[in-house]
Design an enzyme around this catalytic site. Structure first.
Site, short mmCIF file in Angstrom:
data_model
loop_
_atom_site.label_atom_id
_atom_site.label_comp_id
_atom_site.label_asym_id
_atom_site.label_seq_id
_atom_site.Cartn_x
_atom_site.Cartn_y
_atom_site.Cartn_z
N TYR A 33 0.88 -1.10 -0.16
CA TYR A 33 0.08 0.02 0.10
C TYR A 33 0.99 1.35 -0.12
O TYR A 33 2.17 1.10 0.04
CB TYR A 33 -1.02 -0.10 1.29
CG TYR A 33 -0.21 -0.30 2.54
CD1 TYR A 33 0.56 0.78 2.85
CD2 TYR A 33 -0.16 -1.29 3.44
CE1 TYR A 33 1.49 0.56 4.26
CE2 TYR A 33 0.59 -1.67 4.42
CZ TYR A 33 1.51 -0.44 5.05
OH TYR A 33 2.10 -0.69 5.85
N SER A 43 7.39 0.99 10.62
CA SER A 43 7.11 0.16 9.57
C SER A 43 5.93 -0.23 9.16
O SER A 43 5.05 0.19 9.55
CB SER A 43 7.91 -1.24 10.11
OG SER A 43 7.28 -1.72 11.20
N LYS A 44 5.73 -1.16 7.98
CA LYS A 44 4.54 -1.44 7.49
C LYS A 44 3.30 -1.91 8.25
O LYS A 44 2.59 -1.81 8.25
CB LYS A 44 4.86 -2.59 6.44
CG LYS A 44 5.60 -2.12 5.23
CD LYS A 44 5.85 -3.11 4.09
CE LYS A 44 6.44 -2.89 2.86
NZ LYS A 44 7.93 -2.65 3.22
N ARG A 45 3.87 -2.64 9.45
CA ARG A 45 2.85 -3.21 10.06
C ARG A 45 2.29 -2.21 11.24
O ARG A 45 1.29 -2.41 12.02
CB ARG A 45 3.75 -4.38 11.28
CG ARG A 45 3.75 -5.59 10.39
CD ARG A 45 2.48 -6.47 10.25
NE ARG A 45 2.67 -7.47 9.63
CZ ARG A 45 1.84 -8.58 9.56
NH1 ARG A 45 0.61 -8.37 10.20
NH2 ARG A 45 1.80 -9.62 8.65
N ASP A 46 3.06 -1.11 11.60
CA ASP A 46 2.77 -0.08 12.75
C ASP A 46 1.10 0.48 12.32
O ASP A 46 1.07 0.81 10.99
CB ASP A 46 3.73 1.06 12.91
CG ASP A 46 4.99 0.30 13.45
OD1 ASP A 46 4.60 -0.58 14.44
OD2 ASP A 46 5.92 0.44 13.10
#
Length: 438
Positions: free
Chosen positions: A16, A211-214
RNA sequence: GACCCCUUCGUCUAGCGGUUAGGACACAUCCCUUUCACGGAUGCGACACGGGUUCGAUUCCCGUAGGGGUCGCCA
């Protein structure tokens, strides 16, 4: 060749749109706007294994949502295309041939092609960090082309910047440490490198890398939470850049006028959700009713509210515009407009039962309402004043009780506004239900 | 491990040798008010540390610590 400024945002469609990437795009867009230059979108999709059409669409959607229109790029075209690296192999082959002719590359046994670093000291002129002087490198020569013939980021990035006439490279600071490699390549091609501006990264509230997960890493999460694009745009720009202006709340156009990459702060910035929300509240409450409703309606639908009357719904949303900061908060402030079976909050029950005369007051108000022929805020207000006087209480004592009865909550728009919006019949039903159940 | 970037209120920042170190968000209090909010006012609150340079350092230099980044046949 003109000296027009040309900047680019070059995302890789592997996921994304990340807020960090969005901010990078924002600054590039602002600079193009400031300089009367061109903002180019280039898709760096050389890694076939990791690129997906979904990611591609998500990135374009995210950019469009923020209002970042590009002058050249996918779906727009331009005379420096194609704007997908996957379609530029011929160009890369030609540039590689140049390096071969200059004896700056060599092929390894497995077919990979490497670039011979000059190993000279290199200084990176950077608008944000100042000149960064590096000693000659001791790193191994870098790979330009894989054995399968596909090219590596550093190479295609430089080739495309040359081919697309990029004059300024505004990108994340994570690229700073590799920039000398790019400069070495520009020199090998006999070209002058663009001007660089490496902007600091966005960190989590606790200072760790985002990062991407945050939380809040994806631009989509802001859409879902009910942020307005102009608020996200504005907030992201204020993360690391403070324009010389009276206020931080500025339109994209104003920011473009004021933008100067040299003013970007050189330290990483932590994401402050509270401030982002504040910006959103500012933009939210200045929207006219129809615009607000157009944006709010999907959130009402998502909550499963049954909208019987669009005009009433629009007015209901508008009546709470100063109470919410995000469209996602609409539910708690408007559910009772769409459902007469709303629950009574515990505090409300307690207060209604605190005094025995409370129910009598509600009953009196209901009787007044039942006899009314005119149903508008002015009439309602007068009626309430008279009812309160007749009951020997202040209107201030009656109003909260009615709010409890009409909404089940102790907060919301003015009582007369609620009465007016839900109408006479529903108002009477609501009071009756309260008298029966609470 | 090597190299690079960075360090001012809790957060985002202004500052570019001499300032009562300014603003915004957050927070607290007060005012407004039928609730919740909005708005207004006030307050709380910072130059990471140690050396220099200088008449004078938040500001210039060096070091330390801490944070971040890069060193891929990922981008």
């Amino acid at each position: 060749m003109s000296n027009q400024v040309r900047v680019r945002f070059a995302p890789s469609p592997t996921g994304y749109l990340h807020v960090g990437g969005a901010r990078t795009a924002l600054f590039n867009w602002l600079y193009a706007g400031n300089q009367g230059g061109k903002f180019i979108l280039r898709i760096e999709d050389t890694d076939e294994a990791r690129n997906t059409p979904e990611a591609m669409a998500a990135i374009l959607d995210g950019l469009r949502w923020l209002g970042l229109d590009w002058d050249e790029g996918p779906e727009v075209g331009g005379d420096r295309g194609p704007y997908y690296q996957s379609q530029r192999k011929g160009i890369y082959d030609a540039y590689l041939a140049q390096l071969e002719a200059a004896d700056r590359v060599y092929t390894e046994e497995n077919g990979a092609v490497r670039f011979k670093f000059s190993r000279e000291p290199i200084t990176i002129p950077d608008l944000v960090c100042g000149d960064v002087a590096l000693a000659g490198t001791e790193e191994p020569d870098m790979t330009l082309r894989r054995p399968d013939g596909s090219y590596i980021f550093h190479f295609v990035n430089v080739v495309d910047d040359i081919e697309m006439g990029i004059t300024h490279v505004i990108r994340g600071e994570d690229h700073l440490s590799n920039t000398w490699k790019h400069i070495d390549l520009f020199h090998a091609f006999g070209k002058t490198p663009p001007v660089y501006a490496h902007i600091p990264l966005i960190l989590n509230p606790d200072g760790t890398k985002m990062s991407k997960r945050d939380q809040g890493a994806s631009v989509v999460s802001y859409m879902d939470a009910g942020y307005l694009p102009q608020a996200v745009f504005n907030y992201l720009c204020m993360l690391g850049w403070t324009p010389k202006a009276e206020t931080e709340k500025l339109s994209a156009r104003e920011m473009a006028t004021l933008f100067d990459p040299k003013q970007i702060h050189s330290a990483n910035a932590r994401f402050d959700e509270k401030k982002a929300v504040w910006f959103n509240a500012q933009y939210l409450r200045e929207l006219p009713q129809d615009e607000l409703y157009a944006l709010a309606r999907p959130f009402l639908v998502k909550e499963g509210f049954s909208i019987q009357n669009e005009d009433m719904a629009a007015r209901a949303v508008y009546s709470v515009r100063e109470k919410i900061s995000l469209l996602g908060e609409l539910k708690g402030w408007t559910h009772y407009f769409f459902n007469e079976d709303y629950p009574y909050e515990a505090e409300v029950v307690t207060k209604l039962n605190a005094k025995t005369e409370n129910k009598a007051l509600l009953q009196a108000a209901a009787e007044t309402f039942a006899s009314m022929n005119q149903w508008d805020e002015t009439s309602l207000h007068d009626a309430l004043e008279k009812t309160a006087a007749a009951q020997s209480v202040k209107a201030g004592a009656l109003m909260p009780l009615l709010r409890f009865a009409l909404t089940g909550q102790n907060r919301g728009p003015g009582v007369t506004t609620i009465l007016d919006l839900v109408g006479k019949d529903s108002s009477l039903r609501r009071i009756e239900r309260t008298l029966q159940t609470v």
